[in-house]
Design a protein around this motif. Sequence first.
Motif, mmCIF file in Angstrom:
data_model
loop_
_atom_site.group_PDB
_atom_site.id
_atom_site.type_symbol
_atom_site.label_atom_id
_atom_site.label_comp_id
_atom_site.label_asym_id
_atom_site.label_seq_id
_atom_site.Cartn_x
_atom_site.Cartn_y
_atom_site.Cartn_z
ATOM 1 N N GLU A 174 0.819 -1.215 0.000
ATOM 2 C CA GLU A 174 0.000 0.000 0.000
ATOM 3 C C GLU A 174 0.850 1.262 0.000
ATOM 4 O OE1 GLU A 174 -3.481 0.464 -0.051
ATOM 5 O OE2 GLU A 174 -3.338 -1.610 -0.762
ATOM 6 N N ILE A 175 1.828 1.328 0.881
ATOM 7 C CA ILE A 175 2.658 2.531 0.961
ATOM 8 C C ILE A 175 3.510 2.683 -0.288
ATOM 9 C CG2 ILE A 175 4.552 3.631 2.213
ATOM 10 C CD1 ILE A 175 3.377 2.448 4.791
ATOM 11 N N GLY A 176 4.081 1.566 -0.759
ATOM 12 C CA GLY A 176 4.885 1.632 -1.969
ATOM 13 C C GLY A 176 4.091 2.111 -3.167
ATOM 14 N N ALA A 177 2.876 1.583 -3.331
ATOM 15 C CA ALA A 177 2.034 1.981 -4.458
ATOM 16 C C ALA A 177 1.698 3.471 -4.377
ATOM 17 C CB ALA A 177 0.759 1.143 -4.483
ATOM 18 N N ALA A 178 1.386 3.944 -3.167
ATOM 19 C CA ALA A 178 1.045 5.354 -3.005
ATOM 20 C C ALA A 178 2.227 6.257 -3.357
ATOM 21 C CB ALA A 178 0.591 5.615 -1.571
ATOM 22 N N LEU A 179 3.412 5.894 -2.916
ATOM 23 C CA LEU A 179 4.599 6.705 -3.209
ATOM 24 C C LEU A 179 4.907 6.713 -4.698
ATOM 25 C CD1 LEU A 179 6.901 5.696 -0.222
ATOM 26 C CD2 LEU A 179 5.749 7.895 -0.569
ATOM 27 N N LEU A 180 4.772 5.561 -5.342
ATOM 28 C CA LEU A 180 5.030 5.497 -6.782
ATOM 29 C C LEU A 180 3.982 6.275 -7.576
ATOM 30 C CD1 LEU A 180 6.148 1.780 -7.131
ATOM 31 C CD2 LEU A 180 7.572 3.818 -7.403
ATOM 32 N N ASP A 181 2.810 6.438 -6.990
ATOM 33 C CA ASP A 181 1.764 7.234 -7.645
ATOM 34 C C ASP A 181 1.898 8.717 -7.363
ATOM 35 O OD1 ASP A 181 0.602 5.059 -8.872
ATOM 36 O OD2 ASP A 181 -0.891 4.727 -7.302
ATOM 37 N N ALA A 203 2.432 10.220 -4.115
ATOM 38 C CA ALA A 203 2.047 10.711 -2.791
ATOM 39 C C ALA A 203 3.242 11.380 -2.108
ATOM 40 C CB ALA A 203 1.527 9.567 -1.935
ATOM 41 N N ASP A 204 2.945 12.365 -1.287
ATOM 42 C CA ASP A 204 3.981 13.061 -0.528
ATOM 43 C C ASP A 204 4.535 12.106 0.531
ATOM 44 O OD1 ASP A 204 5.551 14.666 1.041
ATOM 45 O OD2 ASP A 204 4.034 16.213 1.360
ATOM 46 N N PRO A 205 5.849 11.841 0.531
ATOM 47 C CA PRO A 205 6.427 10.945 1.540
ATOM 48 C C PRO A 205 6.119 11.375 2.971
ATOM 49 C CG PRO A 205 8.010 11.378 -0.201
ATOM 50 C CD PRO A 205 6.853 12.308 -0.438
ATOM 51 N N ALA A 206 5.871 12.663 3.184
ATOM 52 C CA ALA A 206 5.570 13.142 4.529
ATOM 53 C C ALA A 206 4.294 12.507 5.082
ATOM 54 C CB ALA A 206 5.435 14.663 4.522
ATOM 55 N N GLN A 207 3.436 12.052 4.177
ATOM 56 C CA GLN A 207 2.203 11.392 4.626
ATOM 57 C C GLN A 207 2.496 10.089 5.367
ATOM 58 O OE1 GLN A 207 -0.684 10.784 1.496
ATOM 59 N NE2 GLN A 207 -0.198 12.739 0.532
ATOM 60 N N PHE A 208 3.679 9.541 5.150
ATOM 61 C CA PHE A 208 4.006 8.246 5.732
ATOM 62 C C PHE A 208 5.136 8.350 6.755
ATOM 63 C CE2 PHE A 208 2.368 7.559 1.423
ATOM 64 C CZ PHE A 208 1.230 6.842 1.743
ATOM 65 N N ALA A 209 5.302 9.554 7.312
ATOM 66 C CA ALA A 209 6.311 9.735 8.355
ATOM 67 C C ALA A 209 6.007 8.872 9.571
ATOM 68 C CB ALA A 209 6.386 11.206 8.758
ATOM 69 N N ASP A 210 4.724 8.534 9.741
ATOM 70 C CA ASP A 210 4.329 7.705 10.885
ATOM 71 C C ASP A 210 4.217 6.234 10.519
ATOM 72 O OD1 ASP A 210 2.128 7.862 9.224
ATOM 73 O OD2 ASP A 210 0.671 8.055 10.866
#
Length: 223
Positions: free
Chosen positions: A184-191, A193-200
């Motif tokens: 999920e996180i990988g797909a979002a980043l490749l699409d 998404a701002d990496p800051a969204q996944f700081a947590d």
Amino acid sequence: MTEVTRMETAKRGRSGMSEQRRHRLRLEISREASRLFWEQGVDATSGDQIAEAVGLSTRTIWRHFRSKESCAEPIVTQGVEWEMSTLRDWPPELSLEERLSTEALRFRREASAVELADNGLAMRMIRLADTEPALRTAWLMACDQVEREMAGIIAKRLGRPATDLQVRLHAAAASAVIRVLNEEIGAALLDGADPAQFADAPQRLAQAVREATGGTVGDPVPT
């Protein structure tokens, strides 16, 4: 020369390559194969192209991998290596949140350019596995290894054997959480998404493992 050294030297002589060197070579082949798979697709990539990119003979590629698709396996495994190396040395006095958060900060400070590039390639191969069954096999093989390691990690914290049914169920649940969040996180980043969204992300992973194991895995272990 000690007996162990003599045995290791003899082993290298028989195989022609140490395990460490073999691992490095497999990883380098995997990097080039993964780049080609992402840039031009799996079907359009040949073993000859992979060999040329690495500067080896095609015959050498097939000595290390059973198929061109399996060349992605070492890089795909890198996609979960941070989690597993973090959990292998998880101190009993720390909660899962504390362990993951501390190690995530350390990784962001100390990760080399090569490690970051490998993580990016792993993310791409995991994403490509959605539409490439052969690459999906590589990803699921990596996840199976995670589950086996998780059984040992959880068994140690619970003071039970790794073959215990409850330990195996918790390991299966925890490894599934790691798989889904990586996807999920990988797909979002490749699409984009701002990496800051996944700081947590470490806290999300810890919470998901707690929920998946019914709260059994995550707390410090009393000493």
